[in-house]
Design a protein around this motif. Structure first.
Motif, PDB file in Angstrom:
ATOM      1  N   ALA A 233     -20.630  36.881   7.299  1.00 49.09           N
ATOM      2  CA  ALA A 233     -19.739  36.369   8.346  1.00 49.09           C
ATOM      3  C   ALA A 233     -20.579  35.533   9.324  1.00 49.09           C
ATOM      4  N   SER A 234     -20.417  35.732  10.604  1.00 47.19           N
ATOM      5  CA  SER A 234     -21.137  34.972  11.621  1.00 47.19           C
ATOM      6  C   SER A 234     -20.801  35.578  12.971  1.00 47.19           C
TER       7      SER A 234
ATOM      8  N   LYS B 165     -14.591  32.568   9.652  1.00 51.53           N
ATOM      9  CA  LYS B 165     -15.527  33.689   9.737  1.00 51.53           C
ATOM     10  C   LYS B 165     -14.850  34.935  10.308  1.00 51.53           C
TER      11      LYS B 165
END
Length: 279
Positions: free
Chosen positions: A141-142, A159
């Protein structure tokens, strides 16, 4: 680090031709795993696999294509006998404010950055269920899953979707012994961010908001992935772990702040996307 803690396990990594995906491949091999590296960039992914020796196989594959990912999984099973670990690092963003973003660009980001995680997770998990014995899927993800950023609406939304999809998939797959977890990197040194980090204005705007005072190294993200892939993390599923140097405790730089320091409107992601389209 526990030496060879992934001995006998087989991993499939998307986005493995460079950056975080390549760093994950190197780390998993160092920990004893055999790896299949998947990427749309054939030359890059082949070079990374060649550097890792006989326990690495390169496959040219688009993470958002079901036939491509089915082929990648089949290659893992044919070459190494099974699949125990999936790592889904393929993704990209395009910088454009909401009023200016084309629907085509939005759809492209969603197709790869979110859709690619769905397709890859599904095909990896199906193999794990077929062979029995469980497994783990790790989705990249982020910090932008939680932290909004002007000009990155599609990337942030994708994300955030990765983080929520991870939770849903973990719920559904727990009955099969398959864990699904996420890793959310903060700003990380990769080929994609090199030009950006070399810009004094852009670097100043971002690094001032990271308590650790520097970006992450791709190897530091890979360390978290390796831990989550290992038996030591057997009771961990559904959560996303952020490796960000404390970035989420601060505010993301606004476009106004970036422009005051000499930042030029559209950021490095738009340039990278133009280059990608030209290849």
């Amino acid at each position: 680090m526990t030496e060879r803690r992934l001995e006998g396990l087989v991993a499939l990594i998307t986005g493995a031709g460079s950056g975080i995906g390549a760093a994950v491949a190197r780390r998993l091999v160092a920990d004893g795993a055999a790896v299949v590296l998947a990427d749309v960039a054939q030359e890059a992914v082949t070079a990374v696999a060649a550097s890792l020796g006989a326990r690495a196989l390169a496959v040219t594959a688009d993470a958002s294509s079901e036939p491509d990912m089915q082929h990648a999984v089949a290659q893992a099973v044919e070459r190494f006998g099974a699949l125990h670990i999936g790592v889904n690092a393929a993704g990209f963003g395009i910088s454009a404010e909401v009023l200016d973003m084309d629907l085509e660009h939005w759809n492209d980001v969603m197709r790869v950055t979110l859709g690619g995680v769905f397709v890859s997770c599904k095909t990896q998990a199906r193999q794990m269920v077929r062979q029995g014995g469980g497994g783990v899927v790790i989705n990249i993800a982020s910090t932008n899953a939680l932290q909004p950023a002007e000009g990155l609406g599609a990337y942030c939304a994708a994300k955030a979707g990765v983080a929520m999809f991870t939770r849903v998939a973990a719920l559904e797959l727990a009955q099969h012994g398959v864990r699904v977890v996420g890793v959310g990197p903060g700003l990380t040194q990769t080929p994609a961010t090199r030009r950006f980090l070399e810009s004094p204005a852009a670097s100043e705007a971002y690094l001032a908001n990271i308590p650790a005072g520097r970006p992450a190294r791709a190897e530091e993200i890979a360390s978290m992935v390796a831990y989550l892939a290992s038996p030591e993390a057997a009771y961990i599923t559904a959560d996303t772990f952020y490796v960000d140097g404390g970035l989420l405790t601060r505010n993301y730089p606004t476009l106004a702040e970036r422009r005051l320091t000499g930042y030029e409107g559209a950021d490095f992601l738009k340039t990278l996307e133009r280059e990608r389209a030209a290849r």
